[in-house]
Design a protein around this motif. Structure first.
Motif, PDB file in Angstrom:
ATOM      1  N   TYR A  64      28.391   6.353  47.536  1.00 32.35           N
ATOM      2  CA  TYR A  64      29.449   7.331  47.770  1.00 32.35           C
ATOM      3  C   TYR A  64      29.545   7.659  49.260  1.00 32.35           C
ATOM      4  O   TYR A  64      30.639   7.700  49.839  1.00 32.35           O
ATOM      5  N   ASN A 160      35.102   6.500  45.565  1.00 29.20           N
ATOM      6  CA  ASN A 160      35.552   7.103  44.313  1.00 29.20           C
ATOM      7  C   ASN A 160      34.818   6.516  43.109  1.00 29.20           C
ATOM      8  O   ASN A 160      34.423   7.236  42.189  1.00 29.20           O
ATOM      9  N   ASN A 163      31.266   7.768  42.934  1.00 31.51           N
ATOM     10  CA  ASN A 163      31.316   9.144  42.467  1.00 31.51           C
ATOM     11  C   ASN A 163      31.495   9.180  40.957  1.00 31.51           C
ATOM     12  O   ASN A 163      30.836   9.934  40.241  1.00 31.51           O
ATOM     13  N   PRO A 171      29.017  18.117  40.556  1.00 29.15           N
ATOM     14  CA  PRO A 171      29.843  17.322  41.460  1.00 29.15           C
ATOM     15  C   PRO A 171      29.888  17.881  42.887  1.00 29.15           C
ATOM     16  O   PRO A 171      29.924  17.123  43.847  1.00 29.15           O
ATOM     17  N   MET A 175      28.874  15.944  46.363  1.00 29.53           N
ATOM     18  CA  MET A 175      29.707  15.809  47.554  1.00 29.53           C
ATOM     19  C   MET A 175      28.935  16.249  48.807  1.00 29.53           C
ATOM     20  O   MET A 175      29.003  15.593  49.852  1.00 29.53           O
ATOM     21  N   THR A 234      36.020  16.014  43.999  1.00 25.02           N
ATOM     22  CA  THR A 234      34.851  15.542  43.258  1.00 25.02           C
ATOM     23  C   THR A 234      34.796  16.166  41.877  1.00 25.02           C
ATOM     24  O   THR A 234      34.513  15.496  40.879  1.00 25.02           O
TER      25      THR A 234
END
Length: 328
Positions: A64, A160, A163, A171, A175, A234
């Protein structure tokens, strides 16, 4: 996606659209690779000190961070330094949406509906038209920044997918922890390519009008675009399929082009505006879903859970431990 989540996705578009003039102001003071390192270091340091690591495998955090944090912004900032207008950059970077949809269909086996496929095709047609138009300017020199920005969009798409596969317990914390990946590789690139002298020079004159505007742009990028915008993004990506959430990113150019016109006096060519309309049309087409189910998915939170993750999910206490994409 419920209406409240669509509004949150639209809010992300506003914060990210305003981010492009902010980046332009910062690049007036700082070299691009060093600026990327600085941007993520300002998030990474307090994260390492204050935020518990999410229950996610390191490979997804690293993937990510490399995709979203390194590849996307290294190519984007380099493109803007080499003449990519901020408003047009906000448009071309949305190539991440069709990249994400297509990669998710191939790698994650998310089903691509006919409507989404048509939306991707319309958006790609607009992006290709912009590339052809820019190739005809300045003897073709204007094409390189477009290609660099497209590479940034591909990096965003790869981030993406990482993630999405991470399935984090929080989430928002994912991030934040993603931000620990970019600073060191970007600083190494900055030292190797931009050189210590250029970096040192960029740290002088910060109290001048240019320096203050650059610092203001950097703070907006870190606090608003990264913490608020990326945090919401996210949060949404975990709750919905990539192919549903990602197209909303193509609404960013509406804000990016408008704010660049107001703040930077950028005036895009009529052909680019028309082609940009195709891109926006693609997102509107691809994001409309048929009403196939009468009950919400089991993993959707009750009313009130759509509040921004900065408030509700920063501690990780209200995030479900595992989230699966809804059946389609």
């Amino acid at each position: 996606m419920p209406p409240r989540h669509r509004l949150l996705a639209a809010l992300v578009a506003v914060t990210w659209g305003l981010n492009f003039p902010a980046i332009h102001l910062s690049l007036e003071q700082f070299p691009p690779f060093f600026l990327v390192a600085l941007r993520w270091a300002l998030v990474a340091v307090p994260t390492l000190l204050l935020v518990p690591r999410p229950r996610v495998a390191w490979r997804w955090i690293i993937g990510y961070g490399l995709g979203f944090g390194v590849l996307q912004f290294a190519f984007l900032y380099l493109a803007m330094e080499n003449g990519m207008p901020a408003g047009l950059a906000s448009l071309v970077l949305q190539s991440s949406a069709p990249f994400t949809v297509l990669l998710a269909a191939v790698l994650l086996r998310e089903r691509l509906t006919g409507r989404q496929g048509l939306g991707v095709a319309v958006a790609v047609t607009g992006l290709a038209g912009i590339a052809v138009h820019r190739a005809g300017l300045d003897g073709g020199a204007a094409l390189l920044p477009v290609v660099l920005t497209l590479c940034g969009g591909l990096g965003w798409a790869l981030g993406n997918l990482c993630n999405r596969r991470a399935q984090p317990d929080s989430p928002f914390r994912l991030m934040l922890w993603m931000s620990v990946v970019p600073p060191l590789p970007m600083l190494a690139l900055a030292l190797a390519i931009e050189g210590p002298e250029r970096i040192r020079a960029s740290l002088t004159g910060l109290t001048s009008p240019t320096g203050l505007a650059a610092l203001g742009g950097l703070l907006f990028t870190v606090l608003v675009a990264t913490l608020v915008g990326s945090g919401l993004w996210t949060w949404l990506m975990v709750r919905h399929p990539s192919s549903v959430v990602a197209p909303f990113s193509m609404l960013v150019p509406v804000v990016g082009i408008g704010s660049s016109w107001l703040v930077l006096d950028e005036s895009p060519a009529p052909a680019e505006l028309l082609l940009g309309g195709l891109v926006v049309g693609g997102v509107l087409l691809g994001s409309v879903q048929g009403r196939r189910r009468t009950a919400p998915p089991a993993h959707e939170a009750p009313a009130g859970a759509g509040d921004p993750p900065v408030r509700d999910h920063g501690s990780g206490t209200t995030e479900p431990a595992e989230v699966s994409p809804p059946a389609r």
